[in-house]
Design a protein around this motif. Structure first.
Motif, mmCIF file in Angstrom:
data_model
loop_
_atom_site.group_PDB
_atom_site.id
_atom_site.type_symbol
_atom_site.label_atom_id
_atom_site.label_comp_id
_atom_site.label_asym_id
_atom_site.label_seq_id
_atom_site.Cartn_x
_atom_site.Cartn_y
_atom_site.Cartn_z
ATOM 1 N N GLU A 169 0.652 -1.240 0.511
ATOM 2 C CA GLU A 169 0.134 -0.226 0.285
ATOM 3 C C GLU A 169 1.025 1.633 0.043
ATOM 4 N N THR A 170 0.506 2.050 -0.234
ATOM 5 C CA THR A 170 1.105 3.422 -0.581
ATOM 6 C C THR A 170 0.740 4.725 0.946
ATOM 7 N N VAL A 171 1.390 4.969 1.483
ATOM 8 C CA VAL A 171 1.325 5.735 3.127
ATOM 9 C C VAL A 171 2.064 6.466 2.634
ATOM 10 N N CYS A 172 1.839 7.916 3.515
ATOM 11 C CA CYS A 172 1.909 9.115 3.914
ATOM 12 C C CYS A 172 3.122 9.399 4.815
ATOM 13 N N ILE A 173 4.101 10.158 4.897
ATOM 14 C CA ILE A 173 5.212 9.394 6.108
ATOM 15 C C ILE A 173 5.492 10.740 6.313
ATOM 16 N N VAL A 174 5.419 11.386 7.590
ATOM 17 C CA VAL A 174 5.713 12.788 8.015
ATOM 18 C C VAL A 174 7.306 12.213 8.185
ATOM 19 N N THR A 175 8.616 12.976 8.214
ATOM 20 C CA THR A 175 9.506 12.791 9.533
ATOM 21 C C THR A 175 9.816 13.977 10.236
ATOM 22 N N PHE A 176 10.712 13.647 11.386
ATOM 23 C CA PHE A 176 11.020 15.187 11.810
ATOM 24 C C PHE A 176 12.597 15.221 12.608
ATOM 25 N N PRO A 177 12.797 16.407 12.530
ATOM 26 C CA PRO A 177 14.302 16.481 13.213
ATOM 27 C C PRO A 177 14.345 16.081 14.358
ATOM 28 N N ALA A 178 13.140 16.276 15.413
ATOM 29 C CA ALA A 178 13.519 15.429 17.028
ATOM 30 C C ALA A 178 12.898 15.292 17.288
ATOM 31 N N THR A 179 12.431 14.521 18.436
ATOM 32 C CA THR A 179 10.980 13.527 18.714
ATOM 33 C C THR A 179 10.075 14.845 19.222
ATOM 34 N N VAL A 180 10.512 16.099 19.545
ATOM 35 C CA VAL A 180 9.153 16.925 19.989
ATOM 36 C C VAL A 180 8.547 17.420 18.283
ATOM 37 N N GLY A 181 8.720 16.977 17.681
ATOM 38 C CA GLY A 181 8.573 17.762 16.517
ATOM 39 C C GLY A 181 7.631 16.202 16.247
ATOM 40 N N ALA A 182 8.085 15.067 16.281
ATOM 41 C CA ALA A 182 7.011 14.225 16.284
ATOM 42 C C ALA A 182 6.203 14.298 17.333
ATOM 43 N N MET A 183 6.144 14.601 19.044
ATOM 44 C CA MET A 183 4.927 14.778 19.806
ATOM 45 C C MET A 183 4.168 15.574 19.158
ATOM 46 N N ALA A 184 4.313 16.965 18.341
ATOM 47 C CA ALA A 184 3.788 18.100 18.532
ATOM 48 C C ALA A 184 2.650 16.963 17.369
ATOM 49 N N MET A 185 3.169 16.602 16.302
ATOM 50 C CA MET A 185 2.488 15.728 15.376
ATOM 51 C C MET A 185 1.362 15.190 16.023
ATOM 52 N N GLU A 186 1.711 14.404 16.906
ATOM 53 C CA GLU A 186 1.035 13.461 17.118
ATOM 54 C C GLU A 186 -0.144 13.990 17.652
ATOM 55 N N LYS A 187 -0.621 15.061 18.650
ATOM 56 C CA LYS A 187 -1.708 15.333 19.405
ATOM 57 C C LYS A 187 -2.234 16.755 18.827
ATOM 58 N N ALA A 188 -1.172 17.105 17.603
ATOM 59 C CA ALA A 188 -2.243 18.408 16.468
ATOM 60 C C ALA A 188 -3.329 16.799 15.885
ATOM 61 N N CYS A 189 -2.879 15.960 15.505
ATOM 62 C CA CYS A 189 -3.238 15.376 14.794
ATOM 63 C C CYS A 189 -4.889 15.082 15.523
ATOM 64 N N ARG A 190 -4.510 14.065 16.970
ATOM 65 C CA ARG A 190 -5.621 13.698 17.206
ATOM 66 C C ARG A 190 -6.787 14.950 17.645
ATOM 67 N N GLU A 191 -5.945 16.114 18.280
ATOM 68 C CA GLU A 191 -6.857 17.411 18.493
ATOM 69 C C GLU A 191 -7.559 17.691 16.947
ATOM 70 N N GLU A 192 -7.675 17.536 15.250
ATOM 71 C CA GLU A 192 -7.555 17.747 14.850
ATOM 72 C C GLU A 192 -8.503 16.539 13.562
ATOM 73 N N ASP A 193 -8.385 15.519 14.686
ATOM 74 C CA ASP A 193 -8.857 14.027 14.203
ATOM 75 C C ASP A 193 -8.289 13.817 12.963
ATOM 76 N N LEU A 194 -7.498 14.210 12.474
ATOM 77 C CA LEU A 194 -6.639 13.242 11.154
ATOM 78 C C LEU A 194 -6.063 12.172 11.725
ATOM 79 N N PRO A 195 -5.897 10.825 10.787
ATOM 80 C CA PRO A 195 -5.466 9.661 10.704
ATOM 81 C C PRO A 195 -3.600 9.996 10.790
ATOM 82 N N GLY A 196 -3.525 8.657 11.183
ATOM 83 C CA GLY A 196 -1.976 8.179 11.305
ATOM 84 C C GLY A 196 -1.589 7.832 12.713
#
Lengths: 379, 78
Positions: free
Chosen positions: B3-30
């Motif tokens: 399957e084709t998936v979308c991958i978002v990468t980050f320079p540091a852990t804090v970016g990954a955590m910000a992404m997860e939180k934002a996606c949860r808050e805005e009901d985006l998948p992943g």
């Protein structure tokens, strides 16, 4: 026992703090090391704590909140990472050794340091900052409040001075975080160094520094970060830049719970309570014969600290008697503040410091005042 | 199957955590996964989401000012 040594560490902590640490000991993997559930649980909790601290300190975002084991390490990181040989730094006589010793080391390495002097009443004259300015002055490093007298620095005045001359401004908030507003970005503070275990009511072993927008600090420590593993140099992104090695995730979980508690109670309410008790105690002992209190009590803007001496008695003996006869815990001696003790003329005698926290009561303040009255009458 | 998936990468852990939180808050998948070795990234974690969510994720990253390394489409074996 009446615990009046909250300037050393607040005690007790809110029950939720211990519960959070205990849960973390069971649940946490290592934050940033892996993407499994346990590592993510730790990473999420630590990120939440960064967010709460960013809001508390008025920092631009959670990515600029860097954890350290205590404010001493944060100050070392800020001072060593911002200044070097040839740089001139201005500080004050109010400072704790956590500021003084990194500055003395900077001096030994070819930097220059000058201190705004305190007078025999412990006061500093803000005009002296301007007088100490040199062509190579790069920054000011100051405590927000003296851990000896509780006197509070006029941050806005120092920030204005720094802004006018393009200087970095490092603020040690060890005695004020959780008690006084900091608002770092609004006030133009370059780095706020904080400890988690005093006014924030978190566990010992937590603290850090918030880095202002555009401020570049050379990392004090380098090492494992869980990211950019093939790079031979420390990653440049905050907070990773300043966080080599595994974080104290368990402690930070406790700190996060403490911040929730603080937000629920409110900093304003904690401040009113603590300063109210300190003022109540002060008013009951200040005029007693033989009692000498240090610091400026004309202002209401203070840290909740009252330092005093009884006649010529050794402060250590007074503190011991307070504990043995009255079950009151205080802190005697030099308080790691050698320059201010010299200014106050208390290098030999030291001083007895009473410091108040949210879990102290008015009855305890009155009992402490009664104990001081008894000892003063026995002089 | 792949399957084709979308991958978002980050320079540091804090970016990954910000992404997860934002996606949860805005009901985006992943969800956060370890970074595949075929992708270059600073952080050891990346955000993996269905490929058709890429546009929404890009908009989120810009709107929430999340510090990322890059966004990729990746063929992921099932």
């Amino acid at each position: 026992m009446i615990y009046l040594d909250n300037a050393a560490t607040t005690r007790p902590k809110p029950p939720a703090v211990g519960q959070a640490v205990l849960a973390a000991l069971d649940d946490f993997g290592n934050s940033g090391r892996g993407a499994h559930g346990e590592a993510l649980t730790a990473a999420r909790t630590i990120y939440d704590a960064r967010e709460k601290l960013a809001v508390l300190f008025g920092c631009s975002g959670p990515e600029r909140v860097c954890f350290a084991p205590n404010s001493t390490e944060a100050l070392n990181a800020a001072i060593a990472g911002l200044f070097g040989p040839g740089d001139h730094v201005i500080s004050t006589d109010w400072e704790h050794n956590s500021v003084l010793r990194p500055l003395y080391r900077l001096e030994a390495q070819g930097g220059e340091v000058d201190f705004v002097p305190a007078d025999s009443g412990g006061r500093i004259n803000y005009a002296d900052f301007e007088k100490l300015l040199k062509t190579n002055t790069r920054g000011v490093v100051c405590t927000h409040a003296s851990n000896l007298t509780g006197d509070v620095l006029d941050v806005d005045r120092v920030a204005t001075f720094c802004r006018a001359h393009g200087l970095l401004f490092v603020l040690d908030t060890s005695q004020t975080a959780g008690v006084l507003p900091i608002e770092m970005e609004m006030r133009g503070i370059s780095a706020v160094c904080f400890t988690g275990h005093k006014g924030l009511y978190g566990p010992q072993g937590t603290g850090g520094l918030c880095v202002g927008t555009g401020v570049e600090i050379r990392p004090f420590k380098v090492g494992g970060t869980g990211v950019q593993s093939f790079s031979e140099t420390q990653p440049q992104e905050y907070p990773t830049r300043m966080e080599a090695g595994t974080l104290n995730g368990h402690g930070i979980a406790g700190l996060g719970a403490a911040l929730d508690w603080l937000n629920e109670v409110s900093v304003e309410k904690v401040r009113a309570h603590d300063l109210g008790l300190a003022r109540r105690f002060y008013e009951r002992i200040a005029e007693l014969p033989g009692v000498r209190v240090y610091g400026d009590f004309w202002t209401e803007v203070r840290a909740p600290i009252v330092a005093l001496n009884l006649g010529e008695r050794d402060s250590a003996m007074v503190a011991d008697e307070l504990e043995q006869r009255f079950q009151i815990a205080t802190r005697p001696g030099a308080h790691c503040a050698p320059r201010l003790h010299r200014a106050l003329g208390t290098k030999e005698q030291g001083a007895v410091r009473f410091s108040f926290g949210y879990f102290n009561t008015a009855t305890e303040a009155d009992q402490a005042a009664a104990a001081v009255r008894t000892l003063a009458e026995e002089l | 199957m792949a399957e084709t998936v979308c991958i978002v990468t980050f320079p540091a852990t804090v970016g990954a955590m910000a992404m997860e939180k934002a996606c949860r808050e805005e009901d985006l998948p992943g969800r956060l996964i370890p970074v595949p070795r075929s992708v270059t990234a600073g952080c050891g974690m990346c955000w993996m989401a269905p490929a058709d969510s890429r546009e929404a994720l890009e908009a989120l990253v810009i709107r929430r000012k999340i510090h990322i390394d890059g966004i990729y489409d990746m063929i992921r074996p099932r």
